[in-house]
Design an enzyme around this catalytic site. Structure first.
Site, PDB file in Angstrom:
ATOM      1  N   TYR A   1      28.277  18.254  -1.054  1.00 20.05           N
ATOM      2  CA  TYR A   1      29.058  19.468  -0.820  1.00 20.05           C
ATOM      3  C   TYR A   1      30.464  19.107  -0.391  1.00 20.05           C
ATOM      4  O   TYR A   1      30.710  18.068   0.224  1.00 20.05           O
ATOM      5  CB  TYR A   1      28.381  20.387   0.201  1.00 20.05           C
ATOM      6  N   MET A   2      31.395  19.967  -0.779  1.00 17.56           N
ATOM      7  CA  MET A   2      32.795  19.812  -0.419  1.00 17.56           C
ATOM      8  C   MET A   2      33.121  20.849   0.653  1.00 17.56           C
ATOM      9  O   MET A   2      32.998  22.056   0.419  1.00 17.56           O
ATOM     10  CB  MET A   2      33.687  20.024  -1.641  1.00 17.56           C
TER      11      MET A   2
ATOM     12  N   LYS B   1       0.816  -1.214   0.000  1.00 14.30           N
ATOM     13  CA  LYS B   1       0.000   0.000   0.000  1.00 14.30           C
ATOM     14  C   LYS B   1       0.853   1.269   0.000  1.00 14.30           C
ATOM     15  O   LYS B   1       0.529   2.246  -0.680  1.00 14.30           O
ATOM     16  CB  LYS B   1      -0.932   0.004   1.209  1.00 14.30           C
TER      17      LYS B   1
ATOM     18  N   LEU C   1      26.241  21.635  -3.977  1.00 14.48           N
ATOM     19  CA  LEU C   1      25.248  21.304  -4.995  1.00 14.48           C
ATOM     20  C   LEU C   1      24.042  20.730  -4.277  1.00 14.48           C
ATOM     21  O   LEU C   1      24.022  19.548  -3.909  1.00 14.48           O
ATOM     22  CB  LEU C   1      25.806  20.291  -6.003  1.00 14.48           C
TER      23      LEU C   1
ATOM     24  N   HIS D   1      21.630  -1.957   3.420  1.00 15.72           N
ATOM     25  CA  HIS D   1      21.664  -0.607   2.848  1.00 15.72           C
ATOM     26  C   HIS D   1      23.063   0.007   2.899  1.00 15.72           C
ATOM     27  O   HIS D   1      23.602   0.459   1.886  1.00 15.72           O
ATOM     28  CB  HIS D   1      20.693   0.315   3.596  1.00 15.72           C
TER      29      HIS D   1
END
Length: 512
Positions: free
Chosen positions: A399-400, A41, A420, A271
């Protein structure tokens, strides 16, 4: 309407053919087993609806069947899942598409271990295929097992005996199975043998929804399509890698189920370990699924046995208050474990996998911390190291973190970032849910983002010894307060592993 949201009629035939949604005179039957359960569902049916809404499921070919033990009519199943398919804010916009989609759904009830129900299911599928004028053997049947793994063997046996495509003249039968794939190496191998005795490996799709996440799928592109990462991605430059999953809520009524598995089986062994493979693997010789999965297996086989001194387990206070949880439960709701990869690229670099429930925040990210700059002429090392961070959820970003001169007349340094953030950069693009992407891959026959049998075995070989020691009480769970960072011993372990925390800097997602 944003450019990432298309209606069914806007997909060209050539586009649909490219993605496997169109094929002359070939029906597509998608069968959701366990159709009345929460997974179906909340995840499976919504993913199918979104694929239909965006034009990836051709209404002239597809039909969807729900199968479960509960006796329902077609309309009762449609009514049960309707509210999960659209939210209130766009209900009117999608009303017509929703109505057409629901009419594609048919329901068959029956047990999971007897032929009667599956023969009725096969009859319903065959009637659909005849109505679509599919030539015999050319139809496509996708069985999605939204079921507990304990019933996989009997269900797969019934599918094989009663419901498979009658020949392979361009058609196929494919099986999608959900985690957990067993509880340890022995049970996973037994399950693999039972299913593998009925279906070929090319027909089996072991789904791990993390492999469908946008930023996880970006890993190979980031690593192998950008020149400046190539010389940096190794033990000479990287001090440590963290892969972190945090939830800000507990087991919430699922305590009895969770207590059988724990956080390592639930999150880390699947994961987070899959993410580690993509971070650590060597470049495959091509993008063919088998070449990519070959490299992932090599990484797993290079992991050395986990040492107890490099593991910290935790259990949040109040976990045992759940009446379905034993009073003496040692099941971890938090774990930090260090994996070490014994190969030329990664020798000496700790991979820190950390997951927990009832934490102070909700997020999942990959944090690659680089070594100190030699010859610190600016005396700025205390401000923090360079880090490359990939935020998987929420607020997808990469991000850096780097040191720059603070604006002004004086020569002072400060930590900042090159950022980014997807919501800001891709405002008109709708990022698909992981299940949408993976179901579409299954229809296309692309197994790149699914777990192969030898990959599953190698993953269990890493964690089974530790899990057995936990079950024997040899490794204890330390209590921690809900809403905290977890046990303080976990932070101490990170420090011993060489991770240096940055103080005084916090990444804030940019506003639009």
């Amino acid at each position: 309407m944003g450019s990432g949201q298309w209606h069914v009629e806007k997909r060209s035939t050539s586009f649909l053919k490219e993605y496997g949604a169109v094929s002359e005179s070939r029906s597509l039957s998608i069968i959701v087993l366990g159709a009345t359960g929460d997974l179906a569902k909340k995840k499976t049916f919504p993913a199918l609806f979104n694929l239909y809404h965006q034009g990836f499921l051709n209404p002239d070919e597809v039909h969807i069947f729900g199968y479960a033990r509960t006796k329902l009519s077609d309309q009762e199943l449609r009514d049960k899942i309707r509210r999960y398919l659209v939210d209130e804010k766009n209900a009117s916009e999608k009303a017509e598409t929703l109505s057409k989609f629901l009419q594609l759904i048919k329901y068959v009830s029956g047990p999971y271990d007897s032929e009667d129900g599956f023969k009725r299911l096969d009859k319903a599928i065959s009637e659909h295929e005849i109505s679509k004028k599919s030539s015999q053997g050319s139809s496509r049947r996708l069985f999605y097992l939204a079921l507990p793994p304990s019933v996989y063997p009997p269900v797969c046996k019934m599918i094989k005996e009663c419901c498979t495509n009658k020949s392979d003249v361009g058609g196929w039968t494919r099986i999608v199975v959900e985690k957990p794939f067993g509880k340890d190496l022995e049970s996973a191998e037994q399950l693999s043998s039972q299913i593998g005795g009925l279906f070929d490996e090319t027909q089996i799709y072991r789904i791990d929804h993390y492999l469908g996440k946008e930023l996880v799928q970006n890993m190979l592109v980031l690593r192998f399509a950008n020149r400046f990462f190539l010389p940096l991605w190794n033990r000479d430059n990287i001090a440590n890698v963290q892969i972190v999953f945090r939830e800000d809520f507990g087991t919430e009524g699922r305590g009895g189920y969770f207590d059988e598995y724990g956080i390592i089986r639930d999150i880390i062994q699947n994961h987070l370990l899959q993410v580690l493979c993509l971070v650590a693997m060597e470049k495959p010789i091509s993008l063919k699924p088998e070449h990519i999965r070959d490299e992932k297996v090599k990484v797993l086989q290079s992991v050395i046995p986990i040492k107890d001194k490099e593991v910290v387990l935790g259990q949040y206070e109040g976990y045992r208050d759940d009446p379905t949880v034993p009073n003496d439960s040692n099941t971890p709701t938090f774990a930090t474990t260090i994996l070490r990869i014994d190969n030329e690229r990664w020798e000496g670099v700790p991979f820190i996998l950390k997951a927990g429930k009832a934490m102070g925040s909700k997020k999942a990210d990959i944090r690659i911390q680089f070594k100190d700059v030699p010859g610190d002429i600016f005396k700025c090392q205390k401000q923090g190291r360079n880090e490359f961070v990939i935020r998987l959820q929420p607020s997808e970003a990469m991000y850096m973190k780097l040191t720059v001169k603070q604006p002004g007349l004086e020569m002072q340094t400060v930590q900042s970032e090159l950022d980014l953030s997807y919501k800001q950069r891709y405002q008109d693009v709708s990022i698909p849910e992981a299940y949408e992407r993976l179901i579409l891959d299954t229809i296309k026959g692309d197994q790149q983002h699914f777990v192969r049998r030898d990959e599953l075995k190698a993953a269990w070989e890493i964690f089974t010894p530790l899990l057995h020691r936990i079950e024997k009480g040899e490794v204890k769970s330390i209590p921690y307060k809900p809403g905290s960072r977890g046990p303080t011993e976990a932070d101490q372990l990170l420090e011993k592993a060489g991770y240096l925390q940055t103080h005084g800097y916090m990444w804030i997602p940019p506003t639009l």
